[in-house]
Design an enzyme around this catalytic site. Structure first.
Site, short mmCIF file in Angstrom:
data_model
loop_
_atom_site.label_atom_id
_atom_site.label_comp_id
_atom_site.label_asym_id
_atom_site.label_seq_id
_atom_site.Cartn_x
_atom_site.Cartn_y
_atom_site.Cartn_z
N ASP A 13 -0.72 -3.61 -2.07
CA ASP A 13 -0.82 -4.90 -1.39
C ASP A 13 -2.21 -5.51 -1.47
OD1 ASP A 13 1.85 -4.47 -0.56
OD2 ASP A 13 1.12 -3.27 1.12
N GLY A 40 5.88 -5.09 -4.34
CA GLY A 40 6.12 -6.46 -3.90
C GLY A 40 5.00 -7.33 -4.37
P1 IMP Z 1 8.24 4.79 -1.54
O1 IMP Z 1 7.45 4.35 -2.73
O2 IMP Z 1 9.31 3.82 -1.14
O3 IMP Z 1 8.77 6.19 -1.69
O4 IMP Z 1 7.25 4.84 -0.28
C1 IMP Z 1 6.20 5.79 -0.19
C2 IMP Z 1 4.95 5.18 0.43
O5 IMP Z 1 4.43 4.20 -0.46
C3 IMP Z 1 5.19 4.46 1.75
O6 IMP Z 1 4.04 4.62 2.56
C4 IMP Z 1 5.33 3.00 1.35
O7 IMP Z 1 4.99 2.13 2.40
C5 IMP Z 1 4.31 2.94 0.23
N1 IMP Z 1 4.57 1.88 -0.75
C6 IMP Z 1 5.48 1.88 -1.74
N2 IMP Z 1 5.41 0.74 -2.45
C7 IMP Z 1 4.42 0.02 -1.92
C8 IMP Z 1 3.83 -1.25 -2.27
O8 IMP Z 1 4.20 -1.93 -3.22
N3 IMP Z 1 2.80 -1.64 -1.47
C9 IMP Z 1 2.34 -0.89 -0.46
N4 IMP Z 1 2.84 0.28 -0.12
C10 IMP Z 1 3.88 0.75 -0.84
#
Ligand code: IMP
Length: 429
Positions: A13, A40
């Site tokens: 982010d 995102g």
């Molecule tokens: P996952 O990638 O959905 O397995 O999430 C694992 C960790 O990565 C969590 O803390 C999410 O909030 C973080 N995370 C995954 N994708 C993003 C992103 O695009 N931006 C910020 N944090 C992310």
């Protein structure tokens, strides 16, 4: 020809979307090489706002956009995202979009497992995006994934489905869930297969070809180095390697292809999900950063945790990712603060650290050591040259640069493409 690899140098982010979009205008190809639709990226082009999770940002400018093999692909999410963008007038064809035929798929059973685990973990949860990213990567390295190329051979998938279902059925049973509905899974895959296969190809071949022809390639990282499965705040990380080195393995080009490594760094720090965050501010100042910075997740809408700039983690990210220069974003969020703090080190059990230790408990226990600077009252939003910036803001940038031992290549001063101060063009040869 110079290539550029863009990665997040904090917890994601950082504002990569805008920078990638800005660079994509001059690139011949934009490549996603890791992660999935957990990312995102918000692009603001004039009046239009595009929200991307899976497609490379180049798609908005009509640049050749490629999903590399290192990505885990949810084909239904891809179809939805493509439909949404087409609805906004973006053209997506086999001319400007391709995906790797050796990508591992994210299936509905991965999303199920992600959710079941998070719910069962209670306060110990990772705080994932719930998109099935972790379970899909597990199946990939466990050699039981269904891949894009399998969609062309669905009638010969029995052995692979046996392996996959045996694994998932045991896990599901542990959560009191029924076994995988195998017939439904096959029906779903048959339904989506023609859509996916239209864009599937050996993208490593296409990329090597365009590279030889002198194309400029932009590698678009997702998440941030502190979420890297090796170098991040493990286990509170994502399940892929987010460092720049993955650009090579996740796309099918060698390591020399990465080119200029541009680390995206927010002028303060944010994090979504659980896990250590040494400079987190759970007070009014943190609230103010969140409100001024509109710190809500693009994918999940979750409120982001906010804190002061942490030079220790960014220095570490730049080192482990071989960052050539950084793009500093969202400087204007710091406008109007009387004083601003920068974390320059940590204290733990009477010892001073100039890096983030690897152990989760130590990461959670470190106390930030701050340096305080006077803020500035003028606005930096929309600045396009150093002359537009207040002297104190320049001092802040200079100090950040010194502390992270990496030069600033760009400063981004608003979500608009044009509001950028260019110090060094990452694409310059
Ligand atoms: P996952 O990638 O959905 O397995 O999430 C694992 C960790 O990565 C969590 O803390 C999410 O909030 C973080 N995370 C995954 N994708 C993003 C992103 O695009 N931006 C910020 N944090 C992310």
């Amino acid at each position: 020809m110079a290539n550029v690899t863009v990665i997040g140098a904090q917890w994601g982010d950082e504002g990569k979307g805008k920078i990638v979009d800005w660079l994509a205008e001059r690139a011949d190809a934009v490549v996603r090489f890791q992660g999935g639709h957990n990312a995102g990226h918000t692009l603001v082009v004039g009046e239009n706002v595009y929200k991307l999770s899976l497609l490379p940002s180049g798609i908005v400018t009509g640049t050749l956009s490629i999903i590399g093999n290192g990505v885990v692909l949810d084909p239904w999410a891809l179809r939805d995202e493509m439909a949404k963008l087409r609805g906004q007038g973006v053209s997506i064809t086999t001319e400007n979009f391709a995906l790797a035929d050796n990508c591992a798929l994210i299936l509905p059973i991965h999303r199920d497992l992600d959710g079941l685990r998070e719910t069962a973990a209670g306060s110990g949860k990772i705080g994932t995006t719930g998109r099935g990213i972790g379970p899909a990567y597990e199946d990939k390295v466990g050699r039981r994934a269904i891949r894009v190329c399998d969609l062309a051979h669905l009638d010969a998938l029995d052995a692979q489905l046996d392996r996959l279902c045996a694994h998932h059925d045991a896990l599901r049973a542990g959560f009191g869930e029924p076994p995988v509905d195998r017939a439904r899974l096959i029906t779903d895959l048959k339904e989506i297969a023609p859509f996916v296969l239209e864009y599937a190809q050996p993208v490593w071949k296409r990329l090597n070809k365009v590279r030889k022809a002198g194309a400029r390639i932009l590698f678009e990282g997702a998440q941030g180095v502190l979420l890297d499965v090796d170098h991040g705040t493990y286990p509170f990380v994502t399940s892929s390697n987010t460092v720049s080195g993955t650009a090579a393995s996740g796309s099918g080009l060698g390591p020399s292809a990465a080119g200029f490594v541009l680390g995206i760094v927010k002028a303060y720090t944010t994090r979504v999900g659980s896990g250590p965050f040494p400079t987190e501010l759970e007070d009014e100042t943190g609230q103010r950063l969140g409100e001024r910075g509109h710190e809500f997740g693009t994918v999940t809408g979750r409120k982001r945790r906010c804190g002061w700039f942490d030079a220790v983690i960014v220095r570490q990210s730049c080192a482990v990712s071989g960052v050539t220069g950084i793009a500093l974003t969202k400087l204007d969020v710091l406008d109007g603060f009387e004083t601003i703090k920068i974390c320059t080190g940590y204290r733990l059990n009477g010892k001073v650290y100039d890096y983030l230790p690897a152990h989760a408990a130590e990461q959670a226990a470190v106390e930030p050591i701050y340096e305080e600077m006077a803020g500035w009252q003028e606005t930096t939003a929309g600045a396009r040259s150093w002359a537009d910036l207040p002297a104190q803001a320049i001092k802040y940038i200079t100090r950040v640069q010194e502390l992270i031992e990496t030069p600033v290549a760009l400063v981004s001063t608003s979500p608009q493409r044009e509001d950028t101060i260019l110090v060094r063009d990452p694409f310059a040869d």
